[in-house]
Design an enzyme around this catalytic site. Structure first.
Site, short mmCIF file in Angstrom:
data_model
loop_
_atom_site.label_atom_id
_atom_site.label_comp_id
_atom_site.label_asym_id
_atom_site.label_seq_id
_atom_site.Cartn_x
_atom_site.Cartn_y
_atom_site.Cartn_z
N TYR A 198 0.84 -1.20 0.00
CA TYR A 198 0.00 0.00 0.00
C TYR A 198 0.88 1.25 0.00
CZ TYR A 198 -3.32 3.53 1.67
OH TYR A 198 -4.07 4.67 1.81
N GLU A 254 -11.42 6.21 5.30
CA GLU A 254 -10.77 7.00 6.36
C GLU A 254 -11.74 7.22 7.52
OE1 GLU A 254 -7.71 7.67 6.66
OE2 GLU A 254 -6.90 7.41 4.65
N TRP A 256 -5.12 1.35 10.50
CA TRP A 256 -5.32 1.34 9.05
C TRP A 256 -5.18 -0.07 8.50
CZ3 TRP A 256 -7.89 3.50 5.55
CH2 TRP A 256 -7.59 3.31 4.20
#
Length: 201
Positions: free
Chosen positions: A25, A47, A55
């Site tokens: 990522y 988000e 995350w």
């Protein structure tokens, strides 16, 4: 916490140095410019779901989120009903938070409504600052900015929910509006939006 040099000789922050999912990522996606409605709506939604969680948790659930939310096509999500909300609350593949689910549906409707004005992408990118931070360590990376606060206020004014200034700064980092790659990282200045010294490309 600063940079870690991997087996490939590339410098990355510690959070992206070990987990293969986070590493990919970081290397391929985080901080690269996203300027299309669907891509921005997806990242805005993820988000918001990430708030209070790691995350990595959201990234692992991302395929399930895409299925659950119709590929984050705003038109489709805007048509979600109470039955869809019940379906989402029963879906163990995503984060089952009623407030965040409701906000995502509300934000889809607000995204569709924005097409009568400048559109989601133009609105979000209009808050790009004149310069971007140049952090040497993770501790120097900001968690919000004047622009993220202004973006948060404007999105709320346009009918969006769960778009606080910290969440909006994370969005701005993720889609290239700011570059908070650490100085010395192999990704610093690689987006085409910013130079390594923090000025606009």
């Amino acid at each position: 916490m600063s940079l870690s040099v991997g087996d490939d000789g590339l410098a990355r922050p510690a959070w992206a140095a070990t987990d293969p999912l986070l590493r990919d990522y970081y290397d391929l996606e985080w901080g690269m410019p996203v300027r299309d409605e669907t891509g921005l709506f997806e990242r805005l939604s993820l988000e918001a779901f990430q708030s209070g969680l790691s995350w990595a948790t959201i990234l692992r659930k991302r395929p399930a989120f895409r299925v659950a939310f119709s590929g984050f096509e705003a038109d489709a999500v805007a048509r979600f009903t109470a039955d869809d909300t019940a379906r989402l609350m029963a879906d163990a593949g995503i984060v089952r938070n009623r407030r965040k689910i409701d906000a995502t549906i509300q934000n889809a409707r607000a995204t569709v409504a924005l097409r009568e004005a400048e559109g989601l992408a133009a609105l979000i990118w209009s808050f790009q600052p004149p310069a971007t931070p140049a952090p040497q360590t993770h501790a120097e990376v900001p968690t919000s900015s004047t622009e993220s606060l202004a973006l948060s206020k404007e999105l709320k004014r346009r009918g969006f929910a769960h778009v606080g200034p910290t969440t909006m700064f994370a969005l701005m980092e993720a889609v290239g509006i700011v570059d908070t790659h650490l100085v010395g990282s192999h990704r610093r200045g690689s987006s085409g939006v910013w130079t390594k010294d923090g000025s606009r490309a």
